[in-house]
Enzyme design. Structure first.
Site, short mmCIF file in Angstrom:
data_model
loop_
_atom_site.label_atom_id
_atom_site.label_comp_id
_atom_site.label_asym_id
_atom_site.label_seq_id
_atom_site.Cartn_x
_atom_site.Cartn_y
_atom_site.Cartn_z
CG HIS A 4 38.83 41.36 35.54
ND1 HIS A 4 40.17 42.44 36.12
CD2 HIS A 4 38.81 41.17 36.78
CE1 HIS A 4 40.91 41.86 37.23
NE2 HIS A 4 39.66 41.08 37.58
CG ASP A 20 41.11 44.33 33.41
OD1 ASP A 20 39.77 44.74 33.07
OD2 ASP A 20 41.77 42.83 34.53
CB SER A 77 42.14 42.22 40.95
OG SER A 77 42.26 43.40 39.78
#
Length: 493
Positions: A120, A150, A225
């Protein structure tokens, strides 16, 4: 309990999965700490240069890389905050414009220039820029990405910057209470180091089919992240991915994807540019206490085969609806999640041994695995043709019955007429709701809730539709071998 917050945006919520790969170069000179580190300065100093900040830019368009809203169980404590983030089931729109700091990543192969981050973070990007700790920047190209976990693998020119790589460790060796270190770029502050412990393992937060998070109290915030979670030997044992927080800031509950899950995905992305997961071709469901009791099992363990994908690896009688899978390729299987991961991590084309219980008898079945991605393409093609949302099943487990297509062979086996239409009951579990209502092998299900059914898939879909409507019972029209019709009502719970 608060719900997980995403690390990837400035919104209140985050949902992401990250993973990393296996090749690494730099050895990290640090001994494992057993009583807690007095200082992590030397360890951090050796690791900081391997962690990078990643920014992207887009020429136009919007969105968050088509990140799907996680499927959460009804009543999940995470539901409230994910609903805030994914309004109407879709993430908020991102305005096109120049690049901004989106997340973190880390180098796993200095000679090849390989970097791992979240999908993402770079999805839909027209330009991907790697920002190093010394302030220098280089452009990166996307090697491959996997939406289910992801994960994204990037490549930079190794001659453009002096790279330092970090190795993967074995997340399975981590114990609750072990010390860990997180490094990332929270809120755009690059090279931030935090320390904590492994708070829990095997956490599920409803973000994907392979949920198996490490929980940590090391401070993790938005921008972390894609960043690594290290053990005290300087090995990557997890990828920081989500937090629980009422405000978006750290409150000491963070989640990381374990390295054992990550390595296989990253290696496939590096080799093929895509994933190649194993596919068994079955529909499965948990073995509940009620199911275990009805089948005479000692405990509610294993996985119930509720349907066989037509044309899949398990078709043709290798596995049957009603089988209980208790072992896969030499490993004991206790639940659905364990089987799903084990199959997905197995090589495509490999012949595996599946241990099952069939009618109380233990047996082994050899099956050559197919490729999950090809099975999904069949399902998509089937959906486009209006045949349902999944690959057709040739047999299925339904309300205590095993049902199957009404083929010429089965017409002959059960002495059914050519005029008979529907799905045939091939077996009825002793003591089941169907058995109590007098359903027998050879009966044909013509309708469910006054809707005709012509395949096991349609029967499954009709029962699922009734459950979604909150119905407790299903009205079935049955045809006997002589063609006589009758109605029976079967309780669905």
């Amino acid at each position: 309990m608060r719900s997980p917050r995403p690390l990837r945006t400035l919104s209140r919520v985050l949902s992401s999965l990250t993973v990393a790969s296996f090749l690494a170069v730099a050895a990290v000179p640090s001994a494992a700490q057993t009583k807690g580190p007095n200082s992590v300065a030397d360890l951090a100093d050796n690791l900081l240069d391997a962690v990078v900040n990643i920014s992207t830019s887009q020429n136009g368009g919007s969105g968050q890389g088509n990140v799907p809203m996680p499927r959460l169980p009804e009543g999940s404590p995470f539901e409230e905050y994910f609903n805030e983030f994914f309004e109407n089931g879709r993430p908020p729109q991102r305005r096109p414009g120049p690049g901004s700091s989106l997340g973190s990543g880390f180098v796993i192969d200095a000679e090849e220039g390989i970097i791992v981050t979240n999908n993402h973070v770079i999805s839909d990007a027209d330009e991907i820029v790697i920002n190093f700790a010394d302030g220098s920047k280089v452009n990166a190209e996307l090697i491959g990405a996997d939406t289910k976990t992801d994960i994204a693998v990037l490549k930079v020119d190794p001659k453009a910057h002096d790279l330092k790589a970090v190795p993967f460790g074995d997340s399975a060796q981590m114990r609750i209470g072990d010390w860990v270190m997180a490094i990332g770029n929270p809120f755009g502050f690059g090279g931030t180091v935090t320390v904590g412990i492994v708070s829990a393992r095997n956490r599920q937060i409803g973000s994907g089919p392979y949920d198996d998070y490490i929980q940590t109290d090391a401070a993790i915030n938005r921008g972390n992240s894609g960043g690594p979670l290290f053990n005290m030997d300087g090995e990557v044992i997890g990828i920081n991915t989500a937090i629980i927080s009422p405000s978006g800031g750290s409150i000491g509950i963070g989640f990381a994807i374990p390295s054992r899950l990550a390595m296989n995905v990253v290696n496939q992305l590096r080799e093929y540019g895509e994933t190649r997961r194993g596919w068994l071709g079955v529909r499965i469901q948990p073995v509940t206490e009620e199911i275990a009791e009805s089948l005479g099992l000692e405990s509610a363990s294993g996985v119930l085969v509720s349907g066989i994908d037509k044309g899949g690896p398990a078709a043709g009688g290798k596995l049957e609806a009603g089988d209980i899978i208790i072992g896969f390729d030499g490993k004991d299987i206790d639940d659905v999640r364990e089987l799903s991961r084990s199959v997905a991590e197995s090589p495509v084309g490999e012949t595996v041994t599946v241990e099952i219980l069939r009618k109380g008898e233990r047996m082994s079945v050899a099956i050559e695995l197919g490729r999950l991605e090809e099975g999904e393409k069949l399902a998509e093609a089937s959906a486009e043709e209006g045949e349902g949302e999944a690959v057709e099943v040739e047999s299925a487990q339904l309300l205590g019955m095993t049902i199957a297509e009404l083929t010429d062979e089965r017409r002959a086996e059960f002495e059914l007429s050519e005029e008979a239409s529907g799905v045939v009951v091939t077996e009825v579990e002793e003591g089941s709701v169907a058995a109590r209502e007098g359903v027998q092998a050879g009966d044909v299900i013509v309708e469910i809730a006054l809707q005709s059914v012509s395949s096991p898939q349609e029967a499954l879909d009709q029962i699922e539709s009734l459950k979604e409507q909150g119905r407790k019972n299903a009205l079935l029209m049955l045809a006997s071998k002589s063609g006589e019709l009758r109605f029976v009502t079967l309780r669905m719970n």
